[in-house]
Scaffold this motif. Sequence first.
Motif, mmCIF file in Angstrom:
data_model
loop_
_atom_site.group_PDB
_atom_site.id
_atom_site.type_symbol
_atom_site.label_atom_id
_atom_site.label_comp_id
_atom_site.label_asym_id
_atom_site.label_seq_id
_atom_site.Cartn_x
_atom_site.Cartn_y
_atom_site.Cartn_z
ATOM 1 N N GLN A 27 -29.034 21.979 -9.494
ATOM 2 C CA GLN A 27 -28.267 21.522 -8.340
ATOM 3 C C GLN A 27 -26.945 20.906 -8.772
ATOM 4 O OE1 GLN A 27 -27.040 21.722 -5.139
ATOM 5 N NE2 GLN A 27 -29.232 22.044 -4.867
ATOM 6 N N ARG A 28 -26.937 20.200 -9.903
ATOM 7 C CA ARG A 28 -25.692 19.591 -10.366
ATOM 8 C C ARG A 28 -24.679 20.641 -10.807
ATOM 9 N NH1 ARG A 28 -29.251 15.673 -12.532
ATOM 10 N NH2 ARG A 28 -29.130 16.554 -14.630
ATOM 11 N N ASP A 29 -25.128 21.845 -11.069
ATOM 12 C CA ASP A 29 -24.215 22.942 -11.378
ATOM 13 C C ASP A 29 -23.927 23.793 -10.145
ATOM 14 O OD1 ASP A 29 -23.617 22.400 -13.974
ATOM 15 O OD2 ASP A 29 -25.264 23.575 -14.803
ATOM 16 N N GLY A 30 -24.341 23.330 -8.994
ATOM 17 C CA GLY A 30 -24.048 24.030 -7.756
ATOM 18 C C GLY A 30 -25.244 24.691 -7.132
ATOM 19 N N GLY A 31 -26.288 24.949 -7.914
ATOM 20 C CA GLY A 31 -27.501 25.543 -7.362
ATOM 21 C C GLY A 31 -27.372 27.045 -7.179
ATOM 22 N N PRO A 32 -28.486 27.699 -6.883
ATOM 23 C CA PRO A 32 -28.474 29.162 -6.732
ATOM 24 C C PRO A 32 -27.698 29.656 -5.518
ATOM 25 C CG PRO A 32 -30.595 28.240 -6.087
ATOM 26 C CD PRO A 32 -29.828 27.119 -6.715
ATOM 27 N N GLU A 33 -27.421 28.752 -4.563
ATOM 28 C CA GLU A 33 -26.698 29.162 -3.365
ATOM 29 C C GLU A 33 -25.189 29.221 -3.567
ATOM 30 O OE1 GLU A 33 -27.635 24.695 -2.684
ATOM 31 O OE2 GLU A 33 -28.090 26.295 -4.105
ATOM 32 N N LEU A 34 -24.734 28.830 -4.745
ATOM 33 C CA LEU A 34 -23.300 28.776 -5.030
ATOM 34 C C LEU A 34 -22.687 30.180 -5.004
ATOM 35 C CD1 LEU A 34 -21.262 26.480 -6.080
ATOM 36 C CD2 LEU A 34 -21.584 27.535 -8.312
ATOM 37 N N VAL A 35 -21.655 30.370 -4.176
ATOM 38 C CA VAL A 35 -20.942 31.645 -4.144
ATOM 39 C C VAL A 35 -19.958 31.674 -5.294
ATOM 40 C CG1 VAL A 35 -19.407 33.152 -2.821
ATOM 41 C CG2 VAL A 35 -21.171 31.817 -1.641
ATOM 42 N N GLN A 36 -20.066 32.683 -6.133
ATOM 43 C CA GLN A 36 -19.223 32.780 -7.327
ATOM 44 C C GLN A 36 -18.827 34.237 -7.555
ATOM 45 O OE1 GLN A 36 -20.751 32.252 -11.589
ATOM 46 N NE2 GLN A 36 -19.862 30.233 -11.167
ATOM 47 N N LEU A 37 -17.556 34.455 -7.901
ATOM 48 C CA LEU A 37 -17.054 35.792 -8.225
ATOM 49 C C LEU A 37 -16.517 35.879 -9.647
ATOM 50 C CD1 LEU A 37 -15.158 36.737 -4.914
ATOM 51 C CD2 LEU A 37 -17.509 37.302 -5.578
ATOM 52 N N LEU A 38 -16.286 34.710 -10.263
ATOM 53 C CA LEU A 38 -15.773 34.670 -11.635
ATOM 54 C C LEU A 38 -16.484 33.538 -12.363
ATOM 55 C CD1 LEU A 38 -13.593 36.104 -13.416
ATOM 56 C CD2 LEU A 38 -12.049 34.220 -12.819
ATOM 57 N N THR A 39 -17.235 33.867 -13.391
ATOM 58 C CA THR A 39 -18.017 32.857 -14.106
ATOM 59 C C THR A 39 -17.113 31.982 -14.961
ATOM 60 O OG1 THR A 39 -18.391 34.157 -16.112
ATOM 61 C CG2 THR A 39 -19.899 34.546 -14.249
ATOM 62 N N PRO A 40 -17.637 30.835 -15.419
ATOM 63 C CA PRO A 40 -16.839 29.988 -16.308
ATOM 64 C C PRO A 40 -16.406 30.695 -17.580
ATOM 65 C CG PRO A 40 -18.679 28.743 -15.424
ATOM 66 C CD PRO A 40 -18.888 30.170 -15.005
ATOM 67 N N GLU A 41 -17.140 31.719 -17.996
ATOM 68 C CA GLU A 41 -16.772 32.486 -19.187
ATOM 69 C C GLU A 41 -15.751 33.579 -18.899
ATOM 70 O OE1 GLU A 41 -20.258 30.283 -19.400
ATOM 71 O OE2 GLU A 41 -20.009 32.058 -18.130
ATOM 72 N N GLY A 42 -15.314 33.682 -17.645
ATOM 73 C CA GLY A 42 -14.323 34.686 -17.289
ATOM 74 C C GLY A 42 -14.891 36.059 -17.012
ATOM 75 N N GLU A 43 -16.182 36.126 -16.658
ATOM 76 C CA GLU A 43 -16.821 37.396 -16.333
ATOM 77 C C GLU A 43 -16.808 37.603 -14.819
ATOM 78 O OE1 GLU A 43 -17.899 39.703 -18.291
ATOM 79 O OE2 GLU A 43 -17.743 38.684 -20.237
ATOM 80 N N ARG A 44 -16.394 38.780 -14.403
ATOM 81 C CA ARG A 44 -16.364 39.109 -12.971
ATOM 82 C C ARG A 44 -17.771 39.450 -12.506
ATOM 83 N NH1 ARG A 44 -15.777 39.672 -8.086
ATOM 84 N NH2 ARG A 44 -14.105 40.842 -7.055
ATOM 85 N N VAL A 45 -18.220 38.759 -11.443
ATOM 86 C CA VAL A 45 -19.523 39.029 -10.841
ATOM 87 C C VAL A 45 -19.295 39.360 -9.368
ATOM 88 C CG1 VAL A 45 -20.843 37.605 -12.448
ATOM 89 C CG2 VAL A 45 -19.864 36.564 -10.402
#
Length: 395
Positions: A27-45
């Motif tokens: 949860q402190r990292d945003g949890g599984p519900e977090l909408v993400q298109l670019l990971t912290p490592e710079g990978e496009r998802v």
Amino acid sequence: MSDPRTPETLHDPEFGPDLAEVFGPAQRDGGPELVQLLTPEGERVHHPEFDLDFGAEELRGLLRDMVLTRRIDTEATALQRHGELGIWAQLLGQEAAQIGAGRATRPQDFVFPTYREHGVAWCRGLDPLRLLGLFRGVDHGDWDPAEFNFNLYTIVIGAQTLHATGYAMGMQRDGVVGTGDPDRDAAVLAHFGDGASSQGDVNEAFIFAASYNAPVVFFCQNNQWAISEPIERQSRIPLYQRALGFGFPGIRVDGNDVLATYAVTRAALQRAREGQGPTFVEAYTYRMGAHTTTDDPTRYRLSDDVEHWKLKDPIARLEVYLKRNGLADDDWFADLAAEADALGHTLREGCKALPDPQALAMFDHVYAEEPPELTRQREAYADYLAGFETAGGAA
């Protein structure tokens, strides 16, 4: 008892249930519900609901906005340290949340900021030097909100959400919502922080927006800290889930991912323009700097947390993505660095050249038509000031 500002209180029975379970590592990292298109490592998802295609020029533009916004913040912080500004509200680490949201707006939309939306102001075309006048104390914000569809900064915590909701209700009555004309339909974007979400004004704004189906997007930059109070002390559920209690949808987005923030905010604004009502967007991010330049965050938060969030830097992840995919070369990055340096120079010199206000200017713009009582006050104060001139001349 443990200091209530430290992680130990997550297990303190005085504070109710074990909040470590509510705000666990995931949860402190945003949890599984977090909408993400670019990971912290710079990978496009990809995301099934909010995925978008971004062209190379658009991606470079988003990175440029974030880099220049960070330079504005860096220069303003330095100016305050040198005594040129009275105070400055930093946004370090929140560039993606602000640029993503700002670029998702259309010209006819109206934005209500707090006192930290320097990146959104940049997106709306506001000269950053005009922001410095407010923090230097030579004006109260000298831009015309109607020129940029960007309201003046609001210092009273959360008050702007009520202003935004009322403005959005006015848009409904002006017939610029749900017409089907993309050049006419408009919405309101209201910014606030996680601390403001605990204010009565914000909750009242939610009630009115839901009751009247107002075309407003409530954009919360959850940077984890309401000055010195951590998010665990403010809510026992993720903030975006609060929206359900008011009857409209809430979404949590990776606030350090400019692509996801743009996509989610764009969708929420379009929903509002079409007449489908309000949306709560929680941009899950982190305040890397101090609350303001008068704050010392080392007194209430752990350095390990800061180091953890440095790995999620919004600028670094997009820069990595551009380089890895050959979307920007060394010359482009060199030009951007030079542009940032030039902007820094302009801000430094421009800030020092800002004129001091005239003493009698405080009476201007109080009323559209000046009443007799204010006129008498102006004249009395003018006589008072003139007395100093006479005394100085006689000496």
